[in-house]
Motif scaffolding. Structure first.
Motif, PDB file in Angstrom:
ATOM      1  N   LYS A  91      -8.021   0.307   1.186  1.00 11.24           N
ATOM      2  CA  LYS A  91      -8.344  -0.511   0.000  1.00 11.24           C
ATOM      3  C   LYS A  91      -7.579  -1.981  -0.132  1.00 11.24           C
ATOM      4  O   LYS A  91      -8.142  -3.001  -0.464  1.00 11.24           O
ATOM      5  CB  LYS A  91      -8.066   0.177  -1.348  1.00 11.24           C
ATOM      6  CG  LYS A  91      -8.469  -0.373  -2.633  1.00 11.24           C
ATOM      7  CD  LYS A  91      -8.012   0.655  -3.853  1.00 11.24           C
ATOM      8  CE  LYS A  91      -8.285  -0.081  -5.020  1.00 11.24           C
ATOM      9  NZ  LYS A  91      -8.104   0.532  -6.406  1.00 11.24           N
TER      10      LYS A  91
ATOM     11  N   SER B 102      -5.377   4.134   0.316  1.00 15.21           N
ATOM     12  CA  SER B 102      -4.481   2.929  -0.145  1.00 15.21           C
ATOM     13  C   SER B 102      -4.480   1.671   0.886  1.00 15.21           C
ATOM     14  O   SER B 102      -4.619   0.656   0.645  1.00 15.21           O
ATOM     15  CB  SER B 102      -3.030   3.504  -0.617  1.00 15.21           C
ATOM     16  OG  SER B 102      -2.513   2.418  -1.178  1.00 15.21           O
TER      17      SER B 102
ATOM     18  N   SER C 293      -1.015   7.375   1.952  1.00 11.74           N
ATOM     19  CA  SER C 293      -2.249   7.443   1.722  1.00 11.74           C
ATOM     20  C   SER C 293      -3.300   6.296   2.693  1.00 11.74           C
ATOM     21  O   SER C 293      -3.005   5.219   2.605  1.00 11.74           O
ATOM     22  CB  SER C 293      -2.719   6.880   0.286  1.00 11.74           C
ATOM     23  OG  SER C 293      -3.987   6.849  -0.136  1.00 11.74           O
TER      24      SER C 293
ATOM     25  N   PHE D 211       0.823  -1.155   0.162  1.00 10.16           N
ATOM     26  CA  PHE D 211      -0.068  -0.178   0.079  1.00 10.16           C
ATOM     27  C   PHE D 211       1.049   1.236   0.065  1.00 10.16           C
ATOM     28  O   PHE D 211       1.939   1.275   0.538  1.00 10.16           O
ATOM     29  CB  PHE D 211      -1.058  -0.176   1.112  1.00 10.16           C
ATOM     30  CG  PHE D 211      -0.370   0.326   2.586  1.00 10.16           C
ATOM     31  CD1 PHE D 211      -0.002   1.426   2.954  1.00 10.16           C
ATOM     32  CD2 PHE D 211      -0.044  -1.074   3.247  1.00 10.16           C
ATOM     33  CE1 PHE D 211       0.570   1.360   4.384  1.00 10.16           C
ATOM     34  CE2 PHE D 211       0.434  -0.949   4.515  1.00 10.16           C
ATOM     35  CZ  PHE D 211       0.930   0.422   5.068  1.00 10.16           C
ATOM     36  N   ASP D 212       0.447   2.381  -0.362  1.00 11.79           N
ATOM     37  CA  ASP D 212       1.248   3.759  -0.427  1.00 11.79           C
ATOM     38  C   ASP D 212       1.103   4.003   1.004  1.00 11.79           C
ATOM     39  O   ASP D 212      -0.088   4.199   1.711  1.00 11.79           O
ATOM     40  CB  ASP D 212       0.167   4.718  -1.400  1.00 11.79           C
ATOM     41  CG  ASP D 212       0.991   5.884  -1.329  1.00 11.79           C
ATOM     42  OD1 ASP D 212       1.734   6.420  -0.640  1.00 11.79           O
ATOM     43  OD2 ASP D 212       0.264   6.953  -2.315  1.00 11.79           O
TER      44      ASP D 212
END
Length: 346
Positions: free
Chosen positions: A114, A111, A108, A104-105
């Motif tokens: 998600k 992110s 973020s 994941f980022d």
């Protein structure tokens, strides 16, 4: 007595059938109390240990572990974790295991959420999670728990009953160590704590490091007003930090709570003729360069490779050998300078 006795040997010693011994060993089917006691008396006498590896392979149960990791392309700090995961996969390849990594980022929260939602849909047996964002981590941990998925964390500690284990450093103590190191350079005690390019509000690891740092100096009688906190973004770091240096000519030292100490070191090396002490984190190449040049004085090594490796090993031990997952595994707070840095480099 020979510990390598077969089931047939145990049956003869206990005066029962091989089927009875098998039922006692695997705790299945009905066995009379007399037969049960006879078999267990023999097992205790020979100190019998079942072959858990063979049992696991025979049962053909495939355990799945998902590692949820910040993408190393955003922050090189996480790159050693990839090597740690690869080592674990190689070491445990003989077992019925599936170890997958999901990125994941790290800048973020969307992110992070998600990717965790995606992993939830895969329904792994366990998740090893780097919970960078506190609120979002608590939410996804609760969802994993509802589906019966084991959650272990590493690097950042989040307090939640649903989390089985944490692997990493004591971040509060880490901040205190940084403070004591900076105190070596202090005359008046004017310092700055610098958080770079992360959401401080959600990042527990930075908050705990700052809390430890400030608590140390409070106990030493240093006024809180002598310690500034800067939250900098990559896009404005040059302008804001240079302005801060101009406004604080008596600054003696800085404590960078992330792996991006090299960005501050570069600015100080280019703009300040007088020495400002720098304490940072992690042995990424750019930090080590400034450490060897003498611009950065100390780096605290968090050993992310070891963290993720131990996190996976705990889960493998649990699934394959039936071991209890430890609540906490704390790694040492290693202090690295230019004299010993080479010993830590792979």
């Amino acid at each position: 007595m020979d510990k390598k006795l077969t089931i047939k040997d145990i049956a003869l010693l206990a005066g029962v059938s091989k089927g009875t011994v098998d039922r006692v060993l695997h705790k299945r089917g009905k066995v009379s109390k007399k037969a049960y006691d006879s078999v267990n008396a023999v097992l205790n006498e020979i100190d019998y240990e079942p072959n858990l590896i063979a049992r696991n392979l025979k049962n053909n149960k495939n355990h799945s572990i998902s590692v949820i990791l910040p993408d190393p392309t955003y922050d090189a700090y996480w790159l050693p974790c990839v090597k740690g995961i690869e080592e674990a996969i190689k070491e445990f390849r003989a077992f019925n295991l599936s170890i997958k990594t999901h990125y994941f980022d790290p800048t973020s929260t969307k992110s992070f959420t998600k990717v965790n939602e995606s992993v939830l849909g895969l329904s792994p047996d366990a998740v090893l999670l780097a919970p960078l964002f506190y609120k979002e981590a608590l939410q996804v941990v609760e969802k994993y728990n509802e589906k019966g998925i084991i959650v272990n964390t590493f690097n950042n500690q989040v307090q939640a009953e649903e989390i089985k284990s944490f692997v990493g450093q004591d971040l509060y103590r880490s901040g205190r160590v940084a403070a004591k190191l900076l105190a070596l350079f202090s005359n008046k005690g004017q310092f700055a704590i610098i958080h770079i390019d992360e959401s401080y509000k959600n990042a527990v690891h930075m908050q705990e490091k700052e809390r430890g740092f400030r608590t140390y100096f409070t106990e030493k009688g240093v006024e809180d007003s002598h310690i500034s906190t800067l939250k900098l973004k990559n896009s404005t770091i040059q302008t804001k930090f240079v302005n801060f240096l101009d406004e604080n000519p008596n600054l003696e030292g800085v404590f960078i709570t992330t792996s991006k100490g090299y960005q501050i070191a570069k600015i100080i090396a280019e703009t300040k003729p007088n020495k400002i002490a720098i304490i940072g984190y992690d042995l990424i190449a750019e930090n080590v360069d400034y450490l060897n040049q003498g611009t950065i004085d100390f780096l605290i090594h968090q050993n992310p490779k070891r963290q993720v490796y131990l996190g996976i090993t705990c889960l493998v031990d649990h699934f394959i050998f039936g071991k209890k997952i430890p609540d906490t595994i704390l790694l040492p707070i290693d202090i690295v300078n230019s004299e010993n840095a080479s010993f830590y480099m792979e």
